[in-house]
Design an enzyme around this catalytic site. Structure first.
Site, PDB file in Angstrom:
ATOM      1  NE  ARG B   2      10.050  -4.408  -0.131  1.00 49.87           N
ATOM      2  CZ  ARG B   2       8.878  -4.795   0.391  1.00 49.87           C
ATOM      3  NH1 ARG B   2       8.043  -5.522  -0.311  1.00 49.87           N
ATOM      4  NH2 ARG B   2       8.560  -4.478   1.624  1.00 49.87           N
ATOM      5  CD  GLU B  50       6.302   8.631  -8.078  1.00 49.13           C
ATOM      6  OE1 GLU B  50       5.758   9.677  -8.519  1.00 49.13           O
ATOM      7  OE2 GLU B  50       6.221   8.289  -6.887  1.00 49.13           O
ATOM      8  CG  PHE B  75       2.810   4.996  -6.223  1.00 48.01           C
ATOM      9  CD1 PHE B  75       1.447   5.125  -6.472  1.00 48.01           C
ATOM     10  CD2 PHE B  75       3.207   4.540  -4.981  1.00 48.01           C
ATOM     11  CE1 PHE B  75       0.513   4.819  -5.503  1.00 48.01           C
ATOM     12  CE2 PHE B  75       2.270   4.233  -3.995  1.00 48.01           C
ATOM     13  CZ  PHE B  75       0.916   4.377  -4.264  1.00 48.01           C
ATOM     14  CG  HIS B 100       5.902  -2.337  -1.636  1.00 42.26           C
ATOM     15  ND1 HIS B 100       7.185  -1.938  -1.865  1.00 42.26           N
ATOM     16  CD2 HIS B 100       5.744  -2.359  -0.290  1.00 42.26           C
ATOM     17  CE1 HIS B 100       7.795  -1.710  -0.705  1.00 42.26           C
ATOM     18  NE2 HIS B 100       6.949  -1.958   0.267  1.00 42.26           N
ATOM     19  NE  ARG B 158       4.277 -14.457  -1.314  1.00 35.84           N
ATOM     20  CZ  ARG B 158       3.769 -15.612  -0.887  1.00 35.84           C
ATOM     21  NH1 ARG B 158       3.369 -15.740   0.347  1.00 35.84           N
ATOM     22  NH2 ARG B 158       3.671 -16.626  -1.714  1.00 35.84           N
TER      23      ARG B 158
END
Lengths: 285, 304
Positions: B2, B50, B75, B100, B158
């Site tokens: 990330r 969101e 989400f 994630h 990950r």
């Protein structure tokens, strides 16, 4: 000095008179669509907000039918997309596309979809799925401020639509960002698809809710273009986002359905259409 | 991983002055925090909302900006309908980034794991869906998605320092990379699964073509159909439900155009649970040894 004021006053009255004539023609277009469209249209909802949409486009917003994508234009978002016929009738009257095209509403290959999307000249945002217009308006209002534009953003939602959670997310965000270039109009006709709004899910105290969320809030008669216009003028003085709760009648002007839920989505028969036109003529006398 | 996205976004922010970044109270974990410090005037943290974030991004896009929205993949999916109705339907230029993803939220449990996002994004017309594998590919994919016009979904999983692709320019939108060739079968994978697949092929002692397929939509049809013709059996491996993701896309295409056996490896119509990531991956057969067993079985003609 008095003479000058009188001239200004007279000019304003002339403009209001012209607006009222245009509204009559737009209302007739909505009735035409209600008679022409096979599966019917959401005429009740269209007639409750059409006066306000017309007032915005003809008396308030800076826009150009010749340049629908002019970046400095003011924006209008019809969050309650099922009132699309009202918006289409106003856009046709303003010259965004020929009035004859209104007859193609909801037909295959038409630029006039059942609910708004971007294929229609003059439509600023897609809608149809309720509750999303204020969020879109926030994006536009922030973008306008970022580029130093005076562009203002007007969002029209239904009162039933206020059941949607996203509305309240967006109300918080707009106040947090202090978006003084964003105006919300709530078409408070008191009905939603299944019943009276207060029977389905209580909205009152709507004004108190909006104020507590940090919005400058006004209540006005949504069928009085002059008063509505005054309120729009007031919104320009606010340091906060402005909400206008516009009291309206579902199906306004069409006696057979006015202030009932009978005209949520209907097609007018020939007889009903003729009666409706008669109502319109009588109301404007 | 990330971090590679965050660094690239920072650089693209300098390059594109109409690029704005939005997040929903997850600036730090999604790695857009650095952008918020460098470009505070182009960064909007809308709070834990969101759906509002997706709508605001639509408004930015309609005003000529390039909005990037970053949130946890599971989400973001609560705003799927907003993505469908307001972004994909009119093909707005909004860059959606789900972090994630897969089982990577491990100990948080199934609420925070995302095994359905590729399927949900892939079904939307106009949407481009990319699941990059290593750091360099994340950099290049981020850049490619910002450069193109139209709605995109970038899936990040990950957060470890993976590097298994070689060359100066490893990512090409819509193109698979052949990492090794073989004749018994083809293994198609993406994201962090590809290094496991490379190990599995070694362990299983099979002659397999390995196709790394970061772009799930539009799918590299030529690469899939060539594989079906050249090697027969296809095995798909992904950190996602076996329904509707990469395996689904490959199976649909192969069934239509060149039917061969397609074995889909992934999470088998199940939710995850809390646990260390390695153990979760082992449980769902997504480690090299388990994949190797499947490959060997297919080579031996034991198709389960």
């Amino acid at each position: 000095m008095n003479a000058v004021l009188e001239i200004i006053d007279q000019r304003h009255m002339d403009e209001i008179q012209l607006l009222k004539e245009r509204i009559k023609s737009i209302r007739r277009s909505v009735l035409d669509m209600t008679a022409n469209t096979e599966g019917g249209i959401h005429v009740g909802s269209s007639l409750s907000c059409v006066d306000m949409i017309a007032t915005l486009y003809f008396m308030k917003m800076r826009h150009s039918p010749h340049r629908p994508d002019w970046s400095e234009r003011d924006r209008f978002i019809l969050s309650k997309g099922h009132a699309a016929p009202a918006l289409y009738a106003v856009l046709a009257e303003a010259g965004y596309f020929p009035r004859e095209e209104l007859q193609t509403l909801r037909a295959m290959n038409s630029r006039l979809q059942g609910h708004p999307d971007l294929r229609t000249p003059g439509v600023d945002a897609p809608s149809g799925s309720l509750g999303q217009g204020i969020s879109i308006g926030i994006g536009m209002a922030v973008a306008a401020k970022r580029r130093g534009s005076r562009s203002r953003v007007y969002v029209l939602v239904g009162d039933g639509e206020c059941d949607e959670g996203q509305i309240w997310e967006a109300l918080m965000t707009a106040a947090h960002l202090k978006l003084d270039n964003l105006v919300l109009v709530i078409d408070r006709n008191g009905w939603q698809l299944d019943d009276r709004t207060e029977e389905i899910k209580r909205k009152v105290p709507l004004k108190g809710k909006l104020e507590s969320f940090g919005w400058q809030t006004y209540m006005v008669d949504g069928h009085d273009p002059e008063k509505f216009l005054d309120t729009l003028d007031l919104s320009e003085l606010s340091e906060w986002p402005t909400a206008i709760i516009a009291h309206t009648l579902k199906g306004k002007g069409l006696q057979m359905i006015e202030d009932t839920n009978k005209g949520h989505k209907i097609r007018l028969s020939n007889e009903q259409y003729l009666a409706a036109i008669k109502d319109l003529e009588e109301a404007s006398q | 991983m990330r971090a590679a996205f965050g660094e690239t976004l920072l650089r693209l922010g300098d390059q594109y002055h109409n690029l704005v970044v939005l997040t929903a109270d997850v600036a730090k974990p999604t790695n857009v925090y650095a952008f918020s410090q460098r470009h505070p005037d182009r960064f909007f943290n809308v709070g834990i909302s969101e759906q509002d974030m997706v709508g605001i991004a639509a408004g930015f896009s309609l005003s000529g900006n390039i909005p990037v929205i970053a949130a946890f993949a599971p989400f973001l999916m609560r705003a799927w309908e907003q993505i469908r109705s307001t972004i994909a339907r009119v093909s707005l230029n909004v860059k959606i980034v789900g972090t994630h993803a897969g089982l990577s939220a491990s100990e948080e449990g199934s609420s925070h794991q995302s095994l359905e996002d590729v399927a949900l994004m892939r079904v939307l017309p106009h949407m481009t869906v990319v699941v990059p594998g290593d750091k360099q590919e994340i950099r290049e994919a981020t850049e490619a998605l910002i450069e193109m016009s139209g709605p995109t979904y970038l899936r990040l999983g990950r957060d470890e320092d993976l590097r298994f692709l070689e060359g100066d320019r490893v990512f090409q939108l819509g193109k698979a990379a052949i990492l090794r060739d073989g004749s018994d079968m083809t293994v198609i994978s993406n994201g962090g699964m590809t290094p496991e697949v490379l190990k599995a092929v070694e362990q299983a002692k099979v002659s397999a073509r390995v196709l790394h397929m970061p772009t799930v939509k539009p799918l590299d049809q030529d690469a899939v159909l060539s594989a079906a013709r050249d090697t027969g059996h296809i095995v798909c491996v992904e950190e996602h439900s076996i329904i509707g993701g990469l395996g689904g896309a490959v199976a649909e295409l192969v069934a239509d155009k060149c039917p061969v056996l397609v074995k889909r490896l992934g999470v088998n119509d199940d939710f995850g649970e809390s646990g260390p990531r390695d153990e979760l991956m082992r449980k769902h057969g997504l480690e090299a040894a388990a994949i190797a067993r499947e490959l060997a079985a297919i080579k031996g003609g034991n198709v389960p």
